[in-house]
Write a protein that holds these residues in place. Structure first.
Motif, mmCIF file in Angstrom:
data_model
loop_
_atom_site.group_PDB
_atom_site.id
_atom_site.type_symbol
_atom_site.label_atom_id
_atom_site.label_comp_id
_atom_site.label_asym_id
_atom_site.label_seq_id
_atom_site.Cartn_x
_atom_site.Cartn_y
_atom_site.Cartn_z
ATOM 1 N N SER A 97 0.836 -1.223 0.000
ATOM 2 C CA SER A 97 -0.031 0.091 0.118
ATOM 3 C C SER A 97 0.820 1.352 0.063
ATOM 4 C CB SER A 97 -0.910 0.216 1.264
ATOM 5 O OG SER A 97 -1.685 -0.918 1.095
ATOM 6 N N LEU A 98 1.950 1.145 0.754
ATOM 7 C CA LEU A 98 2.839 2.331 0.687
ATOM 8 C C LEU A 98 3.457 2.529 -0.641
ATOM 9 C CD1 LEU A 98 4.603 2.047 4.154
ATOM 10 C CD2 LEU A 98 3.027 4.016 3.310
ATOM 11 N N ARG A 101 0.622 4.153 -3.869
ATOM 12 C CA ARG A 101 -0.495 5.215 -3.467
ATOM 13 C C ARG A 101 -1.507 5.509 -4.272
ATOM 14 N NH1 ARG A 101 1.053 8.008 1.632
ATOM 15 N NH2 ARG A 101 2.771 6.851 2.507
ATOM 16 N N LYS A 108 -4.877 5.733 1.228
ATOM 17 C CA LYS A 108 -4.148 4.564 0.919
ATOM 18 C C LYS A 108 -4.845 3.191 1.069
ATOM 19 C CE LYS A 108 -1.529 3.269 5.236
ATOM 20 N NZ LYS A 108 -0.247 2.852 5.661
#
Length: 168
Positions: A97-98, A101, A108
């Motif tokens: 997820s990081l 984005r 997120k």
């Protein structure tokens, strides 16, 4: 939709397993393509057989086609991040997820929020809370209380239909 290749497949698997099945992070990570099967006939519901629930865990209709397609591609491999070497790592979903984005300031992707979306969507239909709790793998319907304030009120026609019930 902005992603391509494996990143797009990973995004769809994460979204589908979270918002379409209500899976927790460890369940998302351990999901295999062969865990998704049609129940009964070819047009029967798509169910996730890789998690322990009291009732078959049916995939939300809006995610059936996408998850079935991903399951065919994955075969007996993982649906989410299939090239990994371990079944589950603490930051498996968070790190993805990081790195990926969403555009335009959207939040997120979070497995917890996806699961909450699935639960609230089911609660908004008027489906019995006992069934929702069992499908979510929760101990009791009381566990759903924290989601209730997100459930929109029923319109008058739907409320009347539900309260009326069916004829004996």
């Amino acid at each position: 939709m902005h992603l391509r290749g494996q990143q797009r497949s990973d995004a769809l698997a994460l979204l589908g397993l979270g918002a379409g099945c209500g899976l927790q992070p460890k369940e998302i990570a351990s999901s295999l393509g062969c865990d998704l099967r049609r129940r009964g006939e070819q047009d029967g519901p798509l169910v996730h057989t890789g998690v322990i629930r009291e009732h078959p865990l049916a995939v939300h209709a809006g995610w059936e086609e996408t998850l079935e397609e991903l399951a065919c591609q994955a075969g007996s491999g993982y649906l989410f991040r299939p090239r990994r070497t371990v079944e589950y790592a603490k930051n498996l979903i968070g790190s993805w997820s990081l790195l990926h984005r969403p555009p335009d300031g959207l939040p997120k992707v979070s497995a917890g929020r996806l699961r909450a979306t699935w639960i609230v969507r089911l609660m908004a239909t008027g489906l019995g809370h006992d069934l929702i709790a069992k499908a979510a793998g929760l101990a009791s319907a009381a566990s759903l209380a924290r989601y209730q304030h997100h459930v929109p009120p029923l319109d008058d026609d739907t409320a009347a239909r539900l309260l009326r019930g069916s004829r004996p």
